[in-house]
Design a protein around this motif. Structure first.
Motif, mmCIF file in Angstrom:
data_model
loop_
_atom_site.group_PDB
_atom_site.id
_atom_site.type_symbol
_atom_site.label_atom_id
_atom_site.label_comp_id
_atom_site.label_asym_id
_atom_site.label_seq_id
_atom_site.Cartn_x
_atom_site.Cartn_y
_atom_site.Cartn_z
ATOM 1 N N LYS A 174 0.777 -1.168 -0.158
ATOM 2 C CA LYS A 174 0.052 -0.101 -0.069
ATOM 3 C C LYS A 174 0.775 1.146 -0.118
ATOM 4 O O LYS A 174 0.559 2.216 -0.736
ATOM 5 C CB LYS A 174 -1.003 -0.051 1.307
ATOM 6 N N HIS A 175 1.941 1.240 0.645
ATOM 7 C CA HIS A 175 2.924 2.213 0.773
ATOM 8 C C HIS A 175 3.728 2.579 -0.518
ATOM 9 O O HIS A 175 3.738 3.682 -0.995
ATOM 10 C CB HIS A 175 3.781 2.304 2.237
ATOM 11 N N LEU A 176 4.107 1.505 -0.955
ATOM 12 C CA LEU A 176 4.779 1.659 -2.339
ATOM 13 C C LEU A 176 3.735 2.111 -3.323
ATOM 14 O O LEU A 176 4.333 3.119 -4.258
ATOM 15 C CB LEU A 176 5.264 0.227 -2.493
ATOM 16 N N ALA A 177 2.563 1.711 -3.361
ATOM 17 C CA ALA A 177 1.601 2.189 -4.289
ATOM 18 C C ALA A 177 1.359 3.583 -3.992
ATOM 19 O O ALA A 177 1.347 4.484 -5.105
ATOM 20 C CB ALA A 177 0.469 1.514 -4.116
ATOM 21 N N ALA A 178 1.181 4.129 -2.903
ATOM 22 C CA ALA A 178 1.041 5.631 -2.629
ATOM 23 C C ALA A 178 2.434 6.330 -2.841
ATOM 24 O O ALA A 178 2.140 7.322 -3.228
ATOM 25 C CB ALA A 178 0.751 5.741 -0.870
ATOM 26 N N ALA A 179 3.465 5.922 -2.754
ATOM 27 C CA ALA A 179 4.780 6.678 -3.051
ATOM 28 C C ALA A 179 4.786 6.986 -4.907
ATOM 29 O O ALA A 179 5.003 7.951 -5.220
ATOM 30 C CB ALA A 179 6.110 5.869 -2.793
ATOM 31 N N ARG A 180 4.313 5.806 -5.642
ATOM 32 C CA ARG A 180 3.958 5.940 -6.770
ATOM 33 C C ARG A 180 3.018 7.048 -7.045
ATOM 34 O O ARG A 180 3.237 8.089 -8.003
ATOM 35 C CB ARG A 180 3.543 4.786 -7.633
#
Length: 531
Positions: free
Chosen positions: A329-335
């Motif tokens: 979820k956090h990696l997706a939000a970073a994108r």
């Protein structure tokens, strides 16, 4: 599959480790989960962060071959002007962050060329795209690592007497039960001036999805990102403004400061001086990490400069991506954050002429090997770190602590490095920590786990703290760590000994250090002062 030295992770440390073992006559299997080898230099799209003296000394001979190879690639294949072609220290992007800013694909081509003869002889097998998913152990030894193909989910079991963890996040450490730490250590444990009173294992540096842009005629604006409104209004408590603004803290003073952004300035790329002793170089964000300066090339070759966006505003620190159940979820939000920054640049970013937006900005996913324009992989600044025989602490190298003495001179040095202690904002809500550093050594003790016998760190996962990770994480230091780890595995196989014995047996340590020096690895610094 069996080999002499198994290297899991094909970033800079992994490639350097493989090359060192191969040069020593050993067979190597190298795995990598992304499409490109090279890690932060290629799939993460980060131009090299290097120290002031990099053109004279302070890097290994093989890292210098990589740097020279990048410049030679431009001279052989790119339409440089005669003046730029003749420049001994050609900086293709004329960026201020580094004396060698360049397109990621060029570094990939040079790394592949360095590995090519070993692929041809079959002493090197590269498995892509594979990532580790399991490991087997027997007491204090790792006996096998299972890797899985990203797309087909095929699994392979790999065995070797020595296994090197060169992943970006220290992925083998939990899989093998190797003792490790994450985040901030407590000041009571390390004695570090910049450490908090209590340990904060989930307080880690921001991650970033970098991207490349150029600026051309016409309206290049695409669809608004789904979560744009959230990021447009997002304001960290310590930032001084919204994250999506030209305002950001000065890392060294923490004072709120203004950046500028001027696409395609008509500057002379040969006049650019990249020296981090003077400045971090981020005043004008266009030239900060520029990777192609159009005036280096014959007229008409490049429509625009190319700018690599690795700026404060793309730092994602809403949550950690290591040892948490919601990492995806956090990696997706970073994108999402990086996509929002790009859309803001196109549509709302204040211009010097009083207008807003730069609609001519264009994503250059072709240069970073992706369909959506963002780097293939997140830029991971902080890894899991082994509990090592020796842990490097802030007071070993801080200028404020060490003064004119310089950094601690470890007798078991296996290399050197230099960078400021440079910590980006973190998931615990901390601002930058940016501390002057003395040129430092890499102690062998930091490469040896306290218990496990045949697993070695070959990336940012060596025995640093959260604080000292800030200067041991940069490109040439990661390369040196990997190269020394690969050489250590080969040395132990040759001598029938173990890494711990090499460090703790004076004759073996001296013999190993002599071998490193013969390979062009510097073990100490000349008399230079930190910054």
């Amino acid at each position: 599959m069996h080999t002499d030295v198994l290297v899991i992770g094909g970033g800079l440390g992994g490639v350097a480790a493989a090359l060192a073992a191969l040069r020593a006559g050993r067979s190597v299997i190298l795995t990598e989960e992304f499409d490109w080898l090279g890690g932060q230099l290629t799939s993460q799209a980060v131009p090299p962060d290097e120290h002031t003296w990099v053109e004279q000394f302070g890097v290994t001979a093989s890292y210098r071959i990589l740097r020279d190879g990048i410049r030679d690639y431009y001279r052989r294949h790119y339409p440089l002007t005669s003046a730029s072609r003749a420049s001994a220290h050609l900086n293709p992007g004329a960026g201020y962050v580094s004396k060698l800013c360049h397109e990621p694909r060029v570094a990939l081509a040079v790394l592949e060329a360095m590995l090519a003869p070993y692929r041809g002889s079959r002493r090197l097998q590269v498995l892509q795209p594979y990532r580790p998913v399991a490991a087997d152990t027997d007491g204090d030894r790792v006996t096998a690592v299972t890797v899985q193909h990203r797309d087909t989910e095929e699994r392979l079991t790999l065995t070797a007497p020595y296994i090197l963890d060169a992943t970006e996040t220290g992925e083998l450490l939990p899989l093998t039960g190797t003792e490790y730490v994450t985040g901030f250590e407590a000041q009571s444990e390390t004695g570090e001036p910049s450490a908090p009173a209590e340990a904060q294992p989930l307080n880690m540096q921001a991650v970033s999805y970098c991207f490349a842009v150029d600026h051309v005629d016409g309206d290049q604006v695409g669809d608004k990102p789904a979560n744009y409104a959230f990021w447009r209004n997002y304001q960290p408590s310590f930032w001084g403004d919204r994250l999506l603004s030209w305002t950001a803290p000065n890392p060294r003073t923490l004072e709120s400061s203004q950046r500028t952004f001027t696409p395609n300035p008509d500057d002379d790329p040969l006049a650019v001086v990249a020296d981090q002793r003077r400045t971090g170089g981020d005043t004008n964000l266009w030239t900060f990490r520029r990777i192609a300066a159009r005036r280096h090339f014959v007229p008409g070759a490049y429509e625009s400069d190319i700018c690599l966006v690795n700026w404060p505003m793309i730092d994602y620190f809403e949550g950690p991506v290591i040892d948490v159940p919601d990492a995806a979820k956090h990696l997706a939000a970073a994108r999402e954050l990086s996509q929002a920054v790009f859309y803001w640049l196109q549509t709302e970013a204040p211009r010097a002429d009083g207008g807003t937006g730069f609609p001519g900005l264009r994503l250059r996913g072709d240069l970073v090997g992706s369909a959506d324009g963002l780097a293939q992989a997140p830029y991971i600044r902080e890894s899991r770190r082994i509990k090592a025989e020796y842990t490097i602490v802030e007071q070993d190298l801080s200028v404020a602590v060490r003064g004119a003495q310089g950094a601690v001179e470890y007798d078991d040095s296996v290399g050197i490095g230099m960078y400021r202690i440079d910590l980006h904002p973190s998931t615990g809500g901390d601002n930058y920590i940016d501390v002057a550093s003395s040129p430092f050594r890499i102690p062998l003790g930091a490469l040896i786990p306290q218990r496990v016998e045949n697993l070695l760190p070959a990336n940012k996962n060596l025995g640093t703290t959260h604080i000292t990770n800030g200067c041991y994480r940069l490109h040439p230091v990661e390369w040196n760590i990997g190269e020394s780890a690969g050489a250590l595995a080969a040395f132990c196989l040759d001598r029938g000994t173990a890494p711990r014995a090499v460090r703790n047996t004076p004759a073996l340590l001296a013999e190993f250090q002599d071998r490193l020096v013969a390979q062009g690895i510097e073990l100490s610094w000349p008399d230079v002062t930190g910054y």
